[in-house]
Write a protein that holds these residues in place. Structure first.
Motif: not given
Length: 328
Positions: A181-205
């Motif tokens: 279940a923890n094969q991928i590390s989960w970075s908690a966010s306040n929703g999809a919008a900030p998560a997508m911004q983190d994706l673009l910033a390179g902090s998420l895969d």
């Protein structure tokens, strides 16, 4: 048991007895006064928007006002509890969301899908698997192959808070591939919008939010959606394959919204509401409203909705136990 839940069960028991006095003849005159439609989430969000178009079209169909009331708090507990606690007379109904299959596993409430009279499921949005335009992975097969051989937690993902629906979707996908279940590390966010911004910033895969939530960034060419965790492709996004098509993994889940009432609603009134909801679902107004926003539309009648919620409840329980979030 929380105070909210005690009131829920007590009020429901008393009101259920009163509801048995309703006859089919009385149900034919339903509704004879305004109906309250409770939304467990705040104004302006997708659940609220869906509830308001449903309420407006039910008013046209049944000839009485359907007034949307937002009851927020407790990660959805407050609103769902208020629906369950209302008199089962058809004059208080509500929007049931995926969280009702999750909250009791976290010991936030004792409410489960069985505390409601299901009337109809009208919306379902499966999670997608999204990567940034700079990602080396062009297909979900390439991504999955890399995840399988990577050390645990090397890959990072997000889409919502810890233990939220999109996190559990990721956990379920890992389980379906035979991975921890923890094969991928989960970075908690306040929703999809900030998560997508983190994706673009390179902090998420990758992110695992719904396609509609990610679509603006995907459409702008800044990200790619590699697959959806659904049994079939979404006709609104026909170019995105399912996990089964692209990877051979038969796994699906979703965030969903349906209409329900307190447990004990008279069958004749329930049938009248379900029939009206089906007409709403079939209407051009509803389908145009939903598709323009990218929301998935699906119809399940009362019986199908009940079975669907039972399955969702079991699925969420398995994912939460695997991830260590289950407290119940």
């Amino acid at each position: 048991m929380s105070g909210i839940t005690r009131r829920t069960f007590a009020a429901s028991s008393v009101a259920a007895a009163a509801a048995t006095l309703l006859t089919p003849a009385l149900a034919q005159s339903y509704p004879s006064r305004p109906v309250t439609l409770i939304v467990p989430w705040g104004a302006g969000g997708g659940t609220d928007a869906t509830a308001r178009i449903v309420a407006a079209l039910l008013e046209k169909e049944l000839g009485q006002p359907f007034n949307v009331v937002n009851r927020t708090g407790g990660s959805g507990v407050v609103g769902h509890a208020e629906i369950a606690a209302a008199a089962p007379d058809g004059y208080t109904i509500g929007m049931l969301t995926v969280e009702i299959s999750m909250m009791h596993w976290q010991a936030l409430t004792q409410l489960t899908p069985r505390n409601f009279t299901p009337l109809g499921l009208m919306n379902e949005d499966p999670p997608g698997i999204h990567v940034s335009k700079s990602s080396p992975y062009k297909t979900v097969k390439e991504l999955a192959s890399a995840i399988k051989v990577a050390p645990p937690s090397k890959f990072k993902a997000s889409g919502t808070g810890q233990g939220g629906i999109w996190h559990l979707a990721l956990v379920g996908w890992m389980q379906a591939m035979g991975l921890p279940a923890n094969q991928i590390s989960w970075s908690a966010s306040n929703g999809a919008a900030p998560a997508m911004q983190d994706l673009l910033a390179g902090s998420l895969d990758l992110t695992t939010c719904s396609v509609p939530e990610a679509w603006g960034i995907i459409e702008a060419g800044q990200a790619r959606s590699l697959a959806v965790m659904a049994p079939s492709r979404n006709p609104i996004f026909p170019d995105i394959p399912t996990l089964k098509e692209a990877l051979g993994v038969d796994y699906s889940t979703s965030s969903w919204r349906g209409i329900g009432a307190p447990k004990g609603l008279a069958p004749a009134v329930a049938a009248r509401l379900t029939a009206a909801l089906k007409k709403v679902y079939d209407s051009t107004e509803f389908k145009d409203f939903m598709t323009k926003r990218g929301y998935g539309i699906v119809w399940r009648d009362a019986g199908q909705f009940a079975s669907f919620m039972d399955q969702a409840d079991a699925q969420m329980g398995r994912a939460m136990k695997a991830a260590g979030f289950a407290r119940a």
